[in-house]
Design a protein around this motif. Structure first.
Motif, mmCIF file in Angstrom:
data_model
loop_
_atom_site.group_PDB
_atom_site.id
_atom_site.type_symbol
_atom_site.label_atom_id
_atom_site.label_comp_id
_atom_site.label_asym_id
_atom_site.label_seq_id
_atom_site.Cartn_x
_atom_site.Cartn_y
_atom_site.Cartn_z
ATOM 1 N N ARG A 141 0.779 -1.218 -0.259
ATOM 2 C CA ARG A 141 0.311 -0.237 0.302
ATOM 3 C C ARG A 141 0.927 1.261 0.068
ATOM 4 O O ARG A 141 0.156 2.294 -0.224
ATOM 5 N N LEU A 142 2.120 1.626 0.907
ATOM 6 C CA LEU A 142 2.857 2.583 1.119
ATOM 7 C C LEU A 142 3.683 2.340 -0.658
ATOM 8 O O LEU A 142 3.719 3.486 -0.729
ATOM 9 N N SER A 144 2.197 1.806 -3.903
ATOM 10 C CA SER A 144 1.050 2.132 -4.809
ATOM 11 C C SER A 144 0.912 3.716 -3.936
ATOM 12 O O SER A 144 0.523 4.554 -4.535
ATOM 13 N N MET A 145 1.198 3.853 -3.415
ATOM 14 C CA MET A 145 1.168 5.924 -2.638
ATOM 15 C C MET A 145 2.394 6.301 -3.284
ATOM 16 O O MET A 145 1.813 7.352 -3.902
ATOM 17 N N ALA A 146 3.339 5.866 -3.031
ATOM 18 C CA ALA A 146 4.376 6.287 -3.754
ATOM 19 C C ALA A 146 4.790 6.834 -5.702
ATOM 20 O O ALA A 146 4.254 8.045 -6.013
ATOM 21 N N GLN A 155 13.050 5.635 -7.024
ATOM 22 C CA GLN A 155 13.059 6.665 -5.119
ATOM 23 C C GLN A 155 12.294 4.992 -4.254
ATOM 24 O O GLN A 155 11.643 5.455 -3.335
ATOM 25 N N ARG A 159 13.673 5.212 -0.588
ATOM 26 C CA ARG A 159 12.398 5.395 -0.583
ATOM 27 C C ARG A 159 11.610 4.581 0.706
ATOM 28 O O ARG A 159 11.367 5.046 1.591
ATOM 29 N N VAL A 160 10.616 3.825 0.003
ATOM 30 C CA VAL A 160 9.579 3.067 0.484
ATOM 31 C C VAL A 160 10.090 1.781 0.694
ATOM 32 O O VAL A 160 9.884 1.107 2.264
ATOM 33 N N PRO A 163 13.447 0.980 3.669
ATOM 34 C CA PRO A 163 13.395 1.241 4.878
ATOM 35 C C PRO A 163 12.753 -0.404 5.436
ATOM 36 O O PRO A 163 13.591 -0.655 7.426
ATOM 37 N N GLN A 164 11.746 -0.767 4.401
ATOM 38 C CA GLN A 164 11.298 -1.679 4.849
ATOM 39 C C GLN A 164 11.907 -3.330 5.124
ATOM 40 O O GLN A 164 11.551 -3.585 6.154
ATOM 41 N N SER A 240 15.837 4.558 14.598
ATOM 42 C CA SER A 240 15.649 5.451 15.773
ATOM 43 C C SER A 240 14.713 6.250 15.564
ATOM 44 O O SER A 240 14.186 6.347 16.660
ATOM 45 N N TRP A 241 14.053 5.901 14.936
ATOM 46 C CA TRP A 241 12.245 6.216 14.899
ATOM 47 C C TRP A 241 10.944 5.075 14.818
ATOM 48 O O TRP A 241 9.810 5.818 15.357
ATOM 49 N N ARG A 242 11.530 4.194 15.487
ATOM 50 C CA ARG A 242 9.990 3.257 15.554
ATOM 51 C C ARG A 242 10.501 3.315 17.290
ATOM 52 O O ARG A 242 11.181 4.420 18.331
#
Lengths: 247, 260
Positions: A141-142, A144-146, A155, A159-160, A163-164, A240-242
Motif C-alpha cells: 500500500r505504501l 502504490s502511494m508512492a 525512489q 525510500r519506500v 527502509p522496510q 531511531s524512528w521506531r
C-alpha cells in the motif's frame, strides 16, 4: 546499564564458584585464565590466529550473504520460486555444518577456499529465510502511494522498499554472524593448521585448560566487541524512528 | 459555465477470471461523466460498485482499461490522467520512518516540485491543516485523525489539479470524521481544488458535494445536485432533508443491484 555490569560480574562469580569445586588443572579460575590471557597478548602470537579466524568469519559471512540474500529476495518476490526453494532451505538448514565442511575439504582440498565455502553454505539458508520474510512483508500500500505521487522506481526502491527490508537485512547479518563464528571455530578444529579453533584443540590435546579458557575468553570478547561496537550503533541509527516497546 | 476538468468516455474495466473455471468480472461498464473544474464530486455507491477501481484508473495505478479519459481535448486510452494528482487513501499511508515534514518532502521530491518552493508550500498547507506544531513528529506519535490530516497536507503540497479521495474518513471516529469533513470543505473553498470523493456514507456525500453520482453495477445510475447553499451547517434541517432524498435513491439503487 549498571544492571548489565552486575550481570557480567555475577557470571564471573559463578565461574569462580565452579572452579572452587573442581581441580585447578581441569577448570582454572578466572584469575589464572586472565593471567594466561595477558601473557598470550604480551607474547603477541595471539594476533595472527585471531586475525585469520576473523578473516574466515567475515569471508564466510560475506559468501553466505552473497548466496542467501538474492535467494531470499527472489523467494519473497515469486510464489513459484518460493514453492521450489522452500524445501531446499529446509534441507540446507538441517544438514549439519560438519557435513558441509567434510564435503568441501574432500572436493576442494584442505585450503582456505574450501573453509570459506563451507562456512558460507552453512550460513546461507538462515540468511535467505530472513530476507524472504522481509520481502514478503513489504507493505504494497505504501508502494502504490508512492507511485500515485509519481515516485520513480529508484525512489520507490530507495525510500519506500529499502527502509522496510532493512530490519530484516540487519537481522539476517546478525543471525548469520552468530551461526558463522561458531562454525568457523569448529571447522578450524577439523581441517586448519591455525586460527582460534585450531589453538583451542591444540591446547586441549596438551590438556592445558588455562589456555583453552583463555582462548575462549579472548574470542568471546572480540565477538561481543563486534556486536556492541558495530551492530548496536548501526541499529540505533537505522531504527531511531521506531516507537520503544512498552509493556 | 466553468471549465471542464476532465471527462470519461465509455470507460470499462474487466478483471480476468481468477484461476481456472472462473468468470471475468466487469466492475466498470461503460461509464460516462464530465467533471468541471473546482467541482466537489462525491461518488456514492455500495461496496463492489466499481468506485475504487475508478480511482485506480484515474490515478494510474491501473493502466489497463477500455474507453478513454479526456483532458483539454486530449484523449488518453492507456494510463492515467495527465494532471497533477493528489490522493487521500482510506488509511493515511504515511512512511513510518519519516517525520511529518519528511513525509511531505518525499512527495515534493517525487513530484519534482522545485526545491526552492518546498518551504513555502509546506508552511502554507501545514498551517491550513492546523499541523504546524507537529512537523517533527513521527506518525506513531500522532492520532489517527492527525495522520489523516497529514496525508491531506501531503496531497495538497504537490499542488494537485485534481484531488482523489477514497473513503478517507471512514476509519475515523464520528467526532473526528465530522471535524475533518468541515475542515475539508473549508480548505476546498480556500484552494478551489477539483475533488472526487468516493464514499458509501450518504450524509457525508450530501454535506460535501456539489454533485453526487450514485454508482452501481459499474455505471452512474443517478446524478443528484445538492443545492444547499454554502457554507453548510452540518446539523441544519436542510441537510437532513437533502440527505433523505439522497438516501432514498441510494437505497433503491443498492436494492436493485442486490436483486440482480
Amino acid at each position: 546499564m549498571l544492571t548489565r555490569w552486575y550481570s557480567v560480574g555475577l557470571a564471573i562469580g559463578l565461574w569462580w564458584l565452579i572452579s572452587l569445586l573442581l581441580p585447578g588443572n581441569l577448570f582454572p579460575n578466572p584469575w589464572d585464565t586472565a593471567v594466561t590471557l595477558v601473557d598470550n597478548i604480551k607474547d603477541g602470537a595471539i594476533w595472527a590466529d585471531l586475525a585469520i579466524t576473523l578473516v574466515r568469519v567475515i569471508g564466510g559471512l560475506a559468501l553466505g550473504a552473497l548466496i542467501g540474500m538474492p535467494v531470499g529476495v527472489w523467494m519473497g518476490l515469486s510464489r513459484r520460486v518460493e514453492n521450489w526453494l522452500d524445501a531446499w532451505i529446509m534441507i540446507g538448514m538441517s544438514i549439519p555444518s560438519l557435513c558441509y565442511a567434510l564435503v568441501c575439504f574432500i572436493v576442494l582440498g584442505l585450503n582456505e577456499f574450501a573453509t570459506i565455502v563451507a562456512i558460507g553454505l552453512t550460513a546461507a539458508p538462515s540468511i535467505a529465510i530472513n530476507l524472504w520474510e522481509g520481502v514478503k512483508n513489504i507493505d504494497m500500500r505504501l508502494v502504490s502511494m508512492a507511485r500515485v505521487f509519481d515516485a520513480s522506481s529508484w525512489q520507490v526502491m530507495r525510500r519506500v522498499i529499502a527502509p522496510q527490508v532493512m530490519p530484516y537485512v540487519m537481522a539476517s547479518v546478525r543471525f548469520g554472524l552468530g551461526v558463522v563464528w561458531k562454525i568457523t571455530v569448529f571447522i578450524e578444529l577439523i581441517g586448519r593448521p591455525n586460527g582460534v579453533g585450531f589453538k583451542l584443540y591444540y591446547w586441549y590435546q596438551l590438556a592445558d585448560m588455562r589456555q583453552v579458557l583463555a582462548w575462549t575468553v579472548v574470542f568471546t570478547i572480540v565477538m561481543l566487541g563486534i556486536e556492541l561496537l558495530i551492530f548496536k550503533p548501526v541499529e540505533r541509527r537505522l531504527f531511531s524512528w521506531r516507537p520503544g516497546v512498552q509493556l | 459555465m466553468t471549465e471542464v476538468a476532465f471527462a470519461v468516455r465509455n470507460l470499462s474495466k474487466t478483471f480476468a477470471p481468477r484461476g481456472e473455471g472462473g468468470t471475468p468480472r466487469t466492475v466498470i461498464d461503460g461509464l460516462n461523466l464530465t467533471i468541471r473544474k473546482q467541482e466537489f464530486i462525491c461518488i456514492l455507491g455500495p461496496s463492489g460498485c466499481g468506485k475504487s477501481s475508478f480511482l485506480n484508473i484515474l490515478s494510474g495505478l491501473d493502466p489497463d482499461y477500455d474507453g478513454e479519459l479526456e483532458v483539454n481535448g486530449n484523449k488518453i486510452q492507456h494510463g492515467r490522467l495527465p494532471l497533477q494528482i493528489g490522493y487521500l487513501f482510506q488509511e493515511p499511508r504515511l512512511l513510518p520512518w519519516l517525520t511529518a515534514e519528511a513525509n511531505v518532502d518525499f512527495v515534493l521530491m517525487a513530484s519534482a516540485k522545485p526545491q526552492e518552493r518546498w518551504a513555502e508550500l509546506k508552511d502554507k498547507y501545514f498551517a491550513l491543516a492546523g499541523l504546524e506544531g507537529f512537523r517533527n513528529h513521527y506518525p506513531h506519535q500522532m492520532s489517527g485523525g492527525m495522520c489523516q490530516r497529514l496525508a491531506l497536507v501531503r496531497a495538497l503540497c504537490v499542488e494537485p489539479e485534481i484531488l482523489l479521495m477514497d473513503e478517507p474518513f471512514s476509519g475515523l471516529d464520528e467526532l473526528t470524521g465530522r471535524r475533518m469533513r468541515m475542515d475539508l470543505v473549508d480548505i476546498w473553498r480556500k484552494t478551489g481544488k477539483t475533488i472526487i470523493f468516493v464514499t458509501h456514507n450518504s450524509y457525508e456525500a450530501t454535506f460535501l458535494a456539489d454533485r453526487i453520482l450514485v454508482m452501481s453495477k459499474g455505471q452512474v445510475q443517478k446524478e443528484i445536485v445538492i443545492d444547499v447553499p454554502r457554507p453548510r451547517d452540518y446539523d441544519h434541517p436542510s441537510m437532513f432533508e437533502a440527505n433523505r432524498d439522497v438516501l432514498r435513491s441510494f437505497l433503491k439503487i443498492a436494492e436493485d443491484a442486490a436483486a440482480f
